[in-house]
Write a protein that holds these residues in place. Structure first.
Motif, PDB file in Angstrom:
ATOM      1  N   PHE A   1     -67.374 -74.319 -17.946  1.00 11.91           N
ATOM      2  CA  PHE A   1     -68.213 -73.294 -18.573  1.00 11.91           C
ATOM      3  C   PHE A   1     -68.517 -73.652 -20.016  1.00 11.91           C
ATOM      4  O   PHE A   1     -67.686 -74.275 -20.699  1.00 11.91           O
ATOM      5  N   ASP A   2     -69.690 -73.227 -20.490  1.00 12.53           N
ATOM      6  CA  ASP A   2     -69.966 -73.353 -21.916  1.00 12.53           C
ATOM      7  C   ASP A   2     -69.558 -72.063 -22.620  1.00 12.53           C
ATOM      8  O   ASP A   2     -69.019 -71.132 -21.987  1.00 12.53           O
ATOM      9  N   MET A   3     -69.814 -71.963 -23.925  1.00 12.83           N
ATOM     10  CA  MET A   3     -69.361 -70.818 -24.702  1.00 12.83           C
ATOM     11  C   MET A   3     -70.171 -69.551 -24.429  1.00 12.83           C
ATOM     12  O   MET A   3     -69.815 -68.468 -24.883  1.00 12.83           O
ATOM     13  N   GLN A   4     -71.246 -69.675 -23.671  1.00 13.79           N
ATOM     14  CA  GLN A   4     -72.038 -68.499 -23.285  1.00 13.79           C
ATOM     15  C   GLN A   4     -71.699 -68.031 -21.862  1.00 13.79           C
ATOM     16  O   GLN A   4     -72.362 -67.162 -21.307  1.00 13.79           O
ATOM     17  N   GLY A   5     -70.668 -68.638 -21.268  1.00 13.22           N
ATOM     18  CA  GLY A   5     -70.262 -68.245 -19.924  1.00 13.22           C
ATOM     19  C   GLY A   5     -71.133 -68.803 -18.825  1.00 13.22           C
ATOM     20  O   GLY A   5     -71.060 -68.353 -17.675  1.00 13.22           O
ATOM     21  N   GLN A   6     -71.957 -69.793 -19.150  1.00 16.84           N
ATOM     22  CA  GLN A   6     -72.816 -70.410 -18.141  1.00 16.84           C
ATOM     23  C   GLN A   6     -72.105 -71.613 -17.518  1.00 16.84           C
ATOM     24  O   GLN A   6     -71.369 -72.332 -18.199  1.00 16.84           O
ATOM     25  N   ILE A   7     -72.339 -71.827 -16.244  1.00 14.22           N
ATOM     26  CA  ILE A   7     -71.709 -72.952 -15.544  1.00 14.22           C
ATOM     27  C   ILE A   7     -72.430 -74.243 -15.915  1.00 14.22           C
ATOM     28  O   ILE A   7     -73.640 -74.370 -15.754  1.00 14.22           O
ATOM     29  N   VAL A   8     -71.655 -75.191 -16.405  1.00 14.88           N
ATOM     30  CA  VAL A   8     -72.175 -76.512 -16.760  1.00 14.88           C
ATOM     31  C   VAL A   8     -72.070 -77.452 -15.551  1.00 14.88           C
ATOM     32  O   VAL A   8     -72.980 -78.231 -15.270  1.00 14.88           O
ATOM     33  N   ALA A   9     -70.943 -77.365 -14.845  1.00 11.45           N
ATOM     34  CA  ALA A   9     -70.719 -78.214 -13.672  1.00 11.45           C
ATOM     35  C   ALA A   9     -69.666 -77.557 -12.790  1.00 11.45           C
ATOM     36  O   ALA A   9     -68.814 -76.806 -13.269  1.00 11.45           O
ATOM     37  N   LYS A  10     -69.725 -77.892 -11.502  1.00 13.28           N
ATOM     38  CA  LYS A  10     -68.817 -77.247 -10.542  1.00 13.28           C
ATOM     39  C   LYS A  10     -68.540 -78.178  -9.375  1.00 13.28           C
ATOM     40  O   LYS A  10     -69.438 -78.853  -8.878  1.00 13.28           O
ATOM     41  N   VAL A  11     -67.279 -78.189  -8.946  1.00 13.10           N
ATOM     42  CA  VAL A  11     -66.893 -78.875  -7.711  1.00 13.10           C
ATOM     43  C   VAL A  11     -66.104 -77.887  -6.866  1.00 13.10           C
ATOM     44  O   VAL A  11     -65.188 -77.223  -7.370  1.00 13.10           O
ATOM     45  N   GLN A  12     -66.453 -77.772  -5.602  1.00 14.02           N
ATOM     46  CA  GLN A  12     -65.781 -76.852  -4.688  1.00 14.02           C
ATOM     47  C   GLN A  12     -65.315 -77.618  -3.461  1.00 14.02           C
ATOM     48  O   GLN A  12     -66.081 -78.355  -2.845  1.00 14.02           O
ATOM     49  N   ILE A  13     -64.027 -77.443  -3.119  1.00 14.93           N
ATOM     50  CA  ILE A  13     -63.449 -78.126  -1.956  1.00 14.93           C
ATOM     51  C   ILE A  13     -62.789 -77.080  -1.059  1.00 14.93           C
ATOM     52  O   ILE A  13     -61.930 -76.318  -1.519  1.00 14.93           O
ATOM     53  N   PRO A  14     -63.173 -77.028   0.223  1.00 17.82           N
ATOM     54  CA  PRO A  14     -62.603 -76.013   1.136  1.00 17.82           C
ATOM     55  C   PRO A  14     -61.101 -76.222   1.342  1.00 17.82           C
ATOM     56  O   PRO A  14     -60.574 -77.344   1.244  1.00 17.82           O
ATOM     57  N   LEU A  15     -60.413 -75.115   1.617  1.00 23.70           N
ATOM     58  CA  LEU A  15     -58.987 -75.140   1.936  1.00 23.70           C
ATOM     59  C   LEU A  15     -58.793 -74.609   3.350  1.00 23.70           C
ATOM     60  O   LEU A  15     -59.586 -73.807   3.843  1.00 23.70           O
ATOM     61  N   ASN A  16     -57.739 -75.065   4.005  1.00 19.88           N
ATOM     62  CA  ASN A  16     -57.413 -74.511   5.312  1.00 19.88           C
ATOM     63  C   ASN A  16     -55.905 -74.358   5.434  1.00 19.88           C
ATOM     64  O   ASN A  16     -55.141 -74.894   4.627  1.00 19.88           O
ATOM     65  N   TYR A  17     -55.493 -73.628   6.453  1.00 20.71           N
ATOM     66  CA  TYR A  17     -54.079 -73.325   6.642  1.00 20.71           C
ATOM     67  C   TYR A  17     -53.712 -73.556   8.099  1.00 20.71           C
ATOM     68  O   TYR A  17     -54.577 -73.720   8.953  1.00 20.71           O
ATOM     69  N   TYR A  18     -52.427 -73.561   8.369  1.00 22.28           N
ATOM     70  CA  TYR A  18     -52.000 -73.713   9.755  1.00 22.28           C
ATOM     71  C   TYR A  18     -50.942 -72.666  10.073  1.00 22.28           C
ATOM     72  O   TYR A  18     -50.364 -72.041   9.182  1.00 22.28           O
ATOM     73  N   SER A  19     -50.707 -72.491  11.363  1.00 23.82           N
ATOM     74  CA  SER A  19     -49.796 -71.457  11.808  1.00 23.82           C
ATOM     75  C   SER A  19     -48.917 -71.997  12.920  1.00 23.82           C
ATOM     76  O   SER A  19     -49.412 -72.352  13.991  1.00 23.82           O
ATOM     77  N   ASP A  20     -47.605 -72.062  12.676  1.00 23.57           N
ATOM     78  CA  ASP A  20     -46.665 -72.487  13.710  1.00 23.57           C
ATOM     79  C   ASP A  20     -46.302 -71.346  14.652  1.00 23.57           C
ATOM     80  O   ASP A  20     -45.800 -71.569  15.755  1.00 23.57           O
ATOM     81  N   GLN A  21     -46.530 -70.130  14.189  1.00 18.69           N
ATOM     82  CA  GLN A  21     -46.243 -68.941  14.982  1.00 18.69           C
ATOM     83  C   GLN A  21     -47.404 -67.956  14.822  1.00 18.69           C
ATOM     84  O   GLN A  21     -48.101 -67.976  13.804  1.00 18.69           O
ATOM     85  N   PRO A  22     -47.623 -67.079  15.794  1.00 15.77           N
ATOM     86  CA  PRO A  22     -48.685 -66.072  15.649  1.00 15.77           C
ATOM     87  C   PRO A  22     -48.483 -65.241  14.372  1.00 15.77           C
ATOM     88  O   PRO A  22     -47.385 -64.759  14.109  1.00 15.77           O
ATOM     89  N   GLY A  23     -49.535 -65.124  13.596  1.00 13.07           N
ATOM     90  CA  GLY A  23     -49.468 -64.322  12.378  1.00 13.07           C
ATOM     91  C   GLY A  23     -49.005 -65.067  11.146  1.00 13.07           C
ATOM     92  O   GLY A  23     -49.076 -64.539  10.037  1.00 13.07           O
ATOM     93  N   TRP A  24     -48.521 -66.311  11.322  1.00 11.13           N
ATOM     94  CA  TRP A  24     -48.077 -67.076  10.162  1.00 11.13           C
ATOM     95  C   TRP A  24     -49.275 -67.755   9.497  1.00 11.13           C
ATOM     96  O   TRP A  24     -50.302 -68.010  10.142  1.00 11.13           O
ATOM     97  N   SER A  25     -49.122 -68.061   8.220  1.00 16.40           N
ATOM     98  CA  SER A  25     -50.160 -68.802   7.492  1.00 16.40           C
ATOM     99  C   SER A  25     -49.476 -69.616   6.397  1.00 16.40           C
ATOM    100  O   SER A  25     -48.894 -69.046   5.468  1.00 16.40           O
ATOM    101  N   GLU A  26     -49.536 -70.937   6.539  1.00 13.64           N
ATOM    102  CA  GLU A  26     -48.815 -71.814   5.616  1.00 13.64           C
ATOM    103  C   GLU A  26     -49.662 -73.037   5.264  1.00 13.64           C
ATOM    104  O   GLU A  26     -50.655 -73.337   5.928  1.00 13.64           O
ATOM    105  N   GLN A  27     -49.236 -73.743   4.222  1.00 14.57           N
ATOM    106  CA  GLN A  27     -49.838 -75.017   3.864  1.00 14.57           C
ATOM    107  C   GLN A  27     -48.892 -75.761   2.927  1.00 14.57           C
ATOM    108  O   GLN A  27     -48.192 -75.152   2.106  1.00 14.57           O
ATOM    109  N   ASP A  28     -48.882 -77.081   3.048  1.00 15.93           N
ATOM    110  CA  ASP A  28     -48.069 -77.923   2.167  1.00 15.93           C
ATOM    111  C   ASP A  28     -48.558 -77.748   0.729  1.00 15.93           C
ATOM    112  O   ASP A  28     -49.751 -77.937   0.451  1.00 15.93           O
ATOM    113  N   PRO A  29     -47.672 -77.380  -0.219  1.00 11.94           N
ATOM    114  CA  PRO A  29     -48.106 -77.209  -1.607  1.00 11.94           C
ATOM    115  C   PRO A  29     -48.795 -78.438  -2.175  1.00 11.94           C
ATOM    116  O   PRO A  29     -49.694 -78.331  -3.022  1.00 11.94           O
ATOM    117  N   GLN A  30     -48.390 -79.619  -1.694  1.00 13.59           N
ATOM    118  CA  GLN A  30     -48.999 -80.850  -2.188  1.00 13.59           C
ATOM    119  C   GLN A  30     -50.493 -80.902  -1.861  1.00 13.59           C
ATOM    120  O   GLN A  30     -51.272 -81.525  -2.589  1.00 13.59           O
TER     121      GLN A  30
END
Length: 513
Positions: free
Chosen positions: A21-50
């Motif tokens: 962001f610049d000093m006026q709150g405008q976006i100068v540049a942006k990178v977005q990367i999707p995240l996903n999770y996995y579930s070993d059991q019904p209702g669980w939601s986990e991911q390796d912190p790394q």
């Protein structure tokens, strides 16, 4: 590019974004990367912190490769993350198990009775069920009970924000405004609870396992040599405390006064008001710490919120999903076009948006409901009823907050993914009978973190000046009188009565589960 910039790392539920962001709150540049999770059991939601750390590093490196970006222009970095997502680290600072994500539904089957006079006090004030829910949902208690070997090796127990701040700086420090979850945090005084508080009985957490707390806008540390090598960010760059994503969203929307409400149309839909006083939105449910230093954010939430839009799209919107690929636009845009011609109130179809139970209001027995079907209703009616139901729920929250604060709310800022829908914005203005305004940028949680960084390194003297310079209004939707009248009638005569009328049925269903 030589102007000063601020780097916000926004680790949300669905993606991680590195935004300059610049000093006026405008976006100068942006990178977005999707995240996903996995579930070993019904209702669980986990991911390796790394995975989160590696994603952060990738995002920063890709940001530095953009032609208009000079990393030397960055004055400070601030991190905002999803709430109530926990990481166990060993004595070498390495993860011991996957992070448990806030959407995880696991519960501890058996809980230890609280010691001392606490059970009698909670029974006396009628919050025993609320406390029991807190005990069963505590991730640390679950890990200690089911994975005692991992708990014995746990040297630090951190929120995701604390983990990423550690990876950037080597310091076990975190913001007070990030401590939202099942941990012994004192929400009134923004510190760890005193040693005799009941929260220490929930799990075998020791004070030394928790990070040092600093206020929003204060220094966490500086980019370490190893973090610099991994991210490409300049070594020694200050990392400033921000807060959890919802609190950052409130600040980034410019809502720092008690007559302003920030509606967040995200995975969890919320209405938040910043307050200088400690005011519980519901009895014994605390206000969360604000990213404005020493303030509070009074919050009312619909847990599944705009997740319901994704649910509808996956279950009933296959045609729109296929068309969206062919046409190169989002499925949500096609769905918006389909509901634009449906009248306010969805021809009498009403939805109660409790797709997940609550703690107190709604209670643990709560379920979702749709009533009023007739043979003229279509999929599009259901979709519009979802958007209206979420707005009804947040209006209910607005009334609850106003009752507690004694301050009328007369300004609505609407952020989050759902705010990109013109239909959602118009029905929000109509249901609330208030002008509904989008902030100038969709990335309000990241902007809030950038504002913390700006104030923290002295680029602005205070949050008022920073908000004035960096937060701007986008399009405003005015309430339409005829629509307001229709929605008010449905809200008072139908929506407000649904939960109490259906509650006994929900309780019966819960006993049958």
């Amino acid at each position: 590019m030589t102007d000063k910039t601020l780097l916000a790392i926004d680790n949300g539920t669905q993606s991680l974004r590195a935004i300059l962001f610049d000093m006026q709150g405008q976006i100068v540049a942006k990178v977005q990367i999707p995240l996903n999770y996995y579930s070993d059991q019904p209702g669980w939601s986990e991911q390796d912190p790394q995975v989160f750390w590696n994603t952060l590093c990738r995002a920063c490196r890709k940001l530095g490769q953009q032609p208009n970006v000079e990393l030397s222009s960055i004055q400070a970095v601030s991190v905002t993350t999803l709430r109530n997502t926990v990481v166990n680290l060993d004595q070498n600072g390495e993860p011991l198990r996957p992070a448990i994500i806030w959407t995880d539904q696991r519960e501890l089957e058996t809980i230890k009775p609280l010691k001392g006079t606490w059970p009698y006090l909670f029974k006396l004030v009628g919050v025993s069920d609320t406390i029991k829910n807190f005990q069963t949902r505590c991730q640390a208690a679950w890990i200690a009970h089911h994975q005692p070997d991992i708990w014995r090796k746990t040297d630090k127990y951190l929120m995701m924000s604390g983990y990423l701040n550690y990876k950037l700086t080597g310091e076990f420090k975190d913001s007070t405004a990030s401590q939202v979850g099942y941990i012994p945090f004192d929400y009134k005084h923004h510190r760890w609870e005193k040693h005799n508080n009941w929260k220490w009985q929930l799990a075998p957490i020791e004070l030394k396992m928790l990070p040092e707390l600093v206020k929003p806008g204060e220094l966490i540390g500086r980019i370490s040599q190893s973090a610099s090598e991994s991210t490409g960010l300049p070594q020694g760059l200050p990392v400033i405390a921000s807060g959890a994503d919802k609190a950052s969203e409130v600040l980034g929307s410019g809502c720092i006064k008690d007559h302003q409400a920030c509606l967040s149309y995200g995975t969890t839909a919320t209405i938040n008001v910043t307050s200088q006083r400690y005011i519980e939105p519901l009895r014994f449910i605390p206000p969360y710490p604000s990213t404005v230093t020493d303030a509070y954010t009074i919050e009312y939430q619909i847990y599944r919120g705009y997740w319901m839009v994704s649910w509808f799209k996956e279950q009933f919107g296959h045609r729109e999903q296929d068309l969206s690929v062919e046409m190169g636009i989002s499925a949500e845009q096609l769905l918006d076009e389909a509901i634009a011609q449906i009248p306010p109130g969805s021809d009498g179809l009403m939805l109660q948006p409790y797709w997940s139970p609550g703690v107190k209001v709604p209670g643990p027995e709560a379920r979702g409901a749709i009533i009023g079907f007739h043979d003229g209703h279509t999929r599009a009616h259901v979709y519009r009823a979802i958007l209206e139901g979420i707005a009804y729920g947040l209006k209910d929250g607005k009334e609850s907050i106003q009752l507690r604060t004694k301050h009328p709310i007369d300004q609505l800022m609407v952020s989050g993914g759902g705010s990109q829908s013109d239909v959602a914005m118009q029905l929000t203005a109509d249901i609330f009978n208030l002008p509904a305004t989008r902030p100038h940028t969709y990335e309000t949680s990241a902007l809030g973190a950038a504002i913390n960084a700006a104030v923290g390194i002295g680029l602005f003297d205070n949050y008022q000046d920073a908000v004035k310079a960096m937060c701007h209004k986008g399009e405003t939707f005015q309430p339409i009188p005829l629509n307001v009248e229709r929605y008010q009638e449905l809200y008072e005569k139908v929506y407000k009565k649904m939960y109490q009328r259906l509650k006994p049925i929900y309780q019966s269903l819960r006993k049958m589960d």
